[in-house]
Design a protein around this motif. Structure first.
Motif, mmCIF file in Angstrom:
data_model
loop_
_atom_site.group_PDB
_atom_site.id
_atom_site.type_symbol
_atom_site.label_atom_id
_atom_site.label_comp_id
_atom_site.label_asym_id
_atom_site.label_seq_id
_atom_site.Cartn_x
_atom_site.Cartn_y
_atom_site.Cartn_z
ATOM 1 N N MET A 1 0.816 -1.204 0.000
ATOM 2 C CA MET A 1 0.000 0.000 0.000
ATOM 3 C C MET A 1 0.860 1.269 0.000
ATOM 4 O O MET A 1 0.442 2.289 -0.517
ATOM 5 C CB MET A 1 -0.922 -0.056 1.232
ATOM 6 N N ALA A 2 2.062 1.187 0.559
ATOM 7 C CA ALA A 2 2.940 2.351 0.640
ATOM 8 C C ALA A 2 3.236 2.977 -0.732
ATOM 9 O O ALA A 2 3.294 4.205 -0.839
ATOM 10 C CB ALA A 2 4.238 1.995 1.356
ATOM 11 N N PRO A 3 3.429 2.175 -1.804
ATOM 12 C CA PRO A 3 3.696 2.806 -3.104
ATOM 13 C C PRO A 3 2.539 3.660 -3.626
ATOM 14 O O PRO A 3 2.723 4.462 -4.540
ATOM 15 C CB PRO A 3 3.942 1.613 -4.028
ATOM 16 N N LEU A 4 1.353 3.493 -3.042
ATOM 17 C CA LEU A 4 0.197 4.270 -3.502
ATOM 18 C C LEU A 4 0.000 5.569 -2.722
ATOM 19 O O LEU A 4 -0.842 6.386 -3.085
ATOM 20 C CB LEU A 4 -1.070 3.415 -3.416
ATOM 21 N N ILE A 5 0.786 5.776 -1.672
ATOM 22 C CA ILE A 5 0.637 6.994 -0.856
ATOM 23 C C ILE A 5 0.821 8.269 -1.683
ATOM 24 O O ILE A 5 0.035 9.210 -1.537
ATOM 25 C CB ILE A 5 1.571 6.947 0.372
ATOM 26 N N PRO A 6 1.816 8.337 -2.572
ATOM 27 C CA PRO A 6 1.922 9.567 -3.389
ATOM 28 C C PRO A 6 0.661 9.849 -4.212
ATOM 29 O O PRO A 6 0.312 11.009 -4.433
ATOM 30 C CB PRO A 6 3.123 9.286 -4.295
ATOM 31 N N LEU A 7 -0.016 8.802 -4.629
ATOM 32 C CA LEU A 7 -1.260 9.000 -5.375
ATOM 33 C C LEU A 7 -2.318 9.641 -4.484
ATOM 34 O O LEU A 7 -3.099 10.483 -4.929
ATOM 35 C CB LEU A 7 -1.747 7.660 -5.932
ATOM 36 N N LEU A 8 -2.323 9.260 -3.212
ATOM 37 C CA LEU A 8 -3.260 9.873 -2.266
ATOM 38 C C LEU A 8 -2.933 11.353 -2.051
ATOM 39 O O LEU A 8 -3.837 12.161 -1.820
ATOM 40 C CB LEU A 8 -3.231 9.130 -0.931
ATOM 41 N N LEU A 9 -1.658 11.701 -2.156
ATOM 42 C CA LEU A 9 -1.248 13.096 -1.965
ATOM 43 C C LEU A 9 -1.848 14.024 -3.014
ATOM 44 O O LEU A 9 -2.100 15.199 -2.732
ATOM 45 C CB LEU A 9 0.276 13.221 -2.014
ATOM 46 N N ILE A 10 -2.060 13.509 -4.216
ATOM 47 C CA ILE A 10 -2.584 14.383 -5.273
ATOM 48 C C ILE A 10 -4.108 14.287 -5.408
ATOM 49 O O ILE A 10 -4.673 14.890 -6.320
ATOM 50 C CB ILE A 10 -1.887 14.144 -6.625
ATOM 51 N N ALA A 11 -4.759 13.568 -4.511
ATOM 52 C CA ALA A 11 -6.223 13.457 -4.578
ATOM 53 C C ALA A 11 -6.900 14.831 -4.585
ATOM 54 O O ALA A 11 -7.804 15.054 -5.405
ATOM 55 C CB ALA A 11 -6.759 12.575 -3.453
ATOM 56 N N PRO A 12 -6.501 15.782 -3.730
ATOM 57 C CA PRO A 12 -7.141 17.107 -3.807
ATOM 58 C C PRO A 12 -6.936 17.773 -5.165
ATOM 59 O O PRO A 12 -7.842 18.428 -5.687
ATOM 60 C CB PRO A 12 -6.454 17.902 -2.690
ATOM 61 N N LEU A 13 -5.767 17.607 -5.740
ATOM 62 C CA LEU A 13 -5.499 18.154 -7.074
ATOM 63 C C LEU A 13 -6.430 17.519 -8.101
ATOM 64 O O LEU A 13 -6.954 18.205 -8.983
ATOM 65 C CB LEU A 13 -4.041 17.909 -7.464
ATOM 66 N N LEU A 14 -6.681 16.226 -7.979
ATOM 67 C CA LEU A 14 -7.567 15.537 -8.911
ATOM 68 C C LEU A 14 -9.003 16.043 -8.800
ATOM 69 O O LEU A 14 -9.720 16.111 -9.800
ATOM 70 C CB LEU A 14 -7.486 14.027 -8.698
ATOM 71 N N VAL A 15 -9.411 16.409 -7.604
ATOM 72 C CA VAL A 15 -10.743 17.000 -7.430
ATOM 73 C C VAL A 15 -10.818 18.324 -8.201
ATOM 74 O O VAL A 15 -11.816 18.606 -8.876
ATOM 75 C CB VAL A 15 -11.071 17.204 -5.932
ATOM 76 N N VAL A 16 -9.761 19.115 -8.130
ATOM 77 C CA VAL A 16 -9.713 20.388 -8.872
ATOM 78 C C VAL A 16 -9.730 20.113 -10.382
ATOM 79 O O VAL A 16 -10.397 20.831 -11.138
ATOM 80 C CB VAL A 16 -8.476 21.221 -8.464
ATOM 81 N N VAL A 17 -9.033 19.074 -10.820
ATOM 82 C CA VAL A 17 -9.031 18.695 -12.238
ATOM 83 C C VAL A 17 -10.451 18.384 -12.701
ATOM 84 O O VAL A 17 -10.908 18.862 -13.745
ATOM 85 C CB VAL A 17 -8.099 17.478 -12.486
ATOM 86 N N ALA A 18 -11.163 17.574 -11.911
ATOM 87 C CA ALA A 18 -12.538 17.206 -12.274
ATOM 88 C C ALA A 18 -13.429 18.447 -12.345
ATOM 89 O O ALA A 18 -14.186 18.623 -13.309
ATOM 90 C CB ALA A 18 -13.099 16.202 -11.269
ATOM 91 N N TYR A 19 -13.324 19.304 -11.342
ATOM 92 C CA TYR A 19 -14.152 20.515 -11.330
ATOM 93 C C TYR A 19 -13.833 21.415 -12.526
ATOM 94 O O TYR A 19 -14.743 21.922 -13.191
ATOM 95 C CB TYR A 19 -13.965 21.283 -10.017
ATOM 96 N N VAL B 1 -1.370 24.316 -15.497
ATOM 97 C CA VAL B 1 -0.762 24.418 -14.173
ATOM 98 C C VAL B 1 -1.096 23.189 -13.321
ATOM 99 O O VAL B 1 -0.277 22.762 -12.498
ATOM 100 C CB VAL B 1 -1.163 25.741 -13.471
ATOM 101 N N LEU B 2 -2.254 22.575 -13.519
ATOM 102 C CA LEU B 2 -2.612 21.400 -12.727
ATOM 103 C C LEU B 2 -1.734 20.205 -13.084
ATOM 104 O O LEU B 2 -1.280 19.470 -12.197
ATOM 105 C CB LEU B 2 -4.095 21.068 -12.904
ATOM 106 N N SER B 3 -1.457 20.028 -14.358
ATOM 107 C CA SER B 3 -0.543 18.954 -14.774
ATOM 108 C C SER B 3 0.868 19.242 -14.268
ATOM 109 O O SER B 3 1.581 18.328 -13.842
ATOM 110 C CB SER B 3 -0.524 18.823 -16.293
#
Length: 161
Positions: A1-19, A30-32
């Motif tokens: 599960m540890a290798p997926l932690i960086p993906l969790l870090l960008i979850a807020p950014l992904l919400v902004v991408v969707a919006y 700038v989001l990319s």
């Protein structure tokens, strides 16, 4: 599960991408770039064992996506964000990411088409709902990035009983 932690870090950014993609049918560069910067920091602090393969996969998707962009099949922001997102996906979980992304594409289509049928949703003024016939793939990219760690955790967890 540890290798997926960086993906969790960008979850807020992904919400902004969707919006951003839902509201304006655009994913700002700038989001990319923020995603790339976060990955760069992660790669310096704790470089993943499969770093070169991740870069090769992201680069391949970028090149293929650029071709699709030239054929007007994908938006430029979609190509850049998906390529950046793939840097965060550990190589052993990439096949699972493909399934999650496919399901997210289907869910995104259902969500957008559903919202287009709801008159009250048009009051939001979102371009993807009221004025566009295109599809905001940023929604599906974001869903896949956010849901991938959960899917990997569920696959890796032994079933009770």
């Amino acid at each position: 599960m540890a290798p997926l932690i960086p993906l969790l870090l960008i979850a807020p950014l992904l919400v902004v991408v969707a919006y951003a993609d839902l509201s304006r049918m655009r994913i700002p560069n700038v989001l990319s770039l923020i995603a790339l910067a976060v990955f760069g920091l992660v790669a310096v602090v704790a470089p993943p064992d499969d770093l070169l393969v991740r870069i090769a996969v992201a680069g391949t998707i970028f090149v293929l996506g650029f071709g699709a962009f030239c054929l007007r099949l994908f938006g430029g922001g979609d190509v850049k964000m998906l390529s950046a997102l793939l840097l965060f996906v550990p190589v052993p979980t990439m096949p699972l990411f493909g399934y999650v992304f496919s399901a997210s594409m289907l869910a995104g289509i259902v969500i957008v088409l559903g919202l287009r049928r709801i008159p009250a949703a048009h009051r939001l003024g979102w371009k993807s709902i009221s004025g566009s016939t295109g599809f905001p793939m940023g929604l599906s990219i974001a869903m896949a990035g956010i849901l991938h760690p959960a899917a990997a955790f569920l696959i890796a967890s032994p079933l009770p009983g």
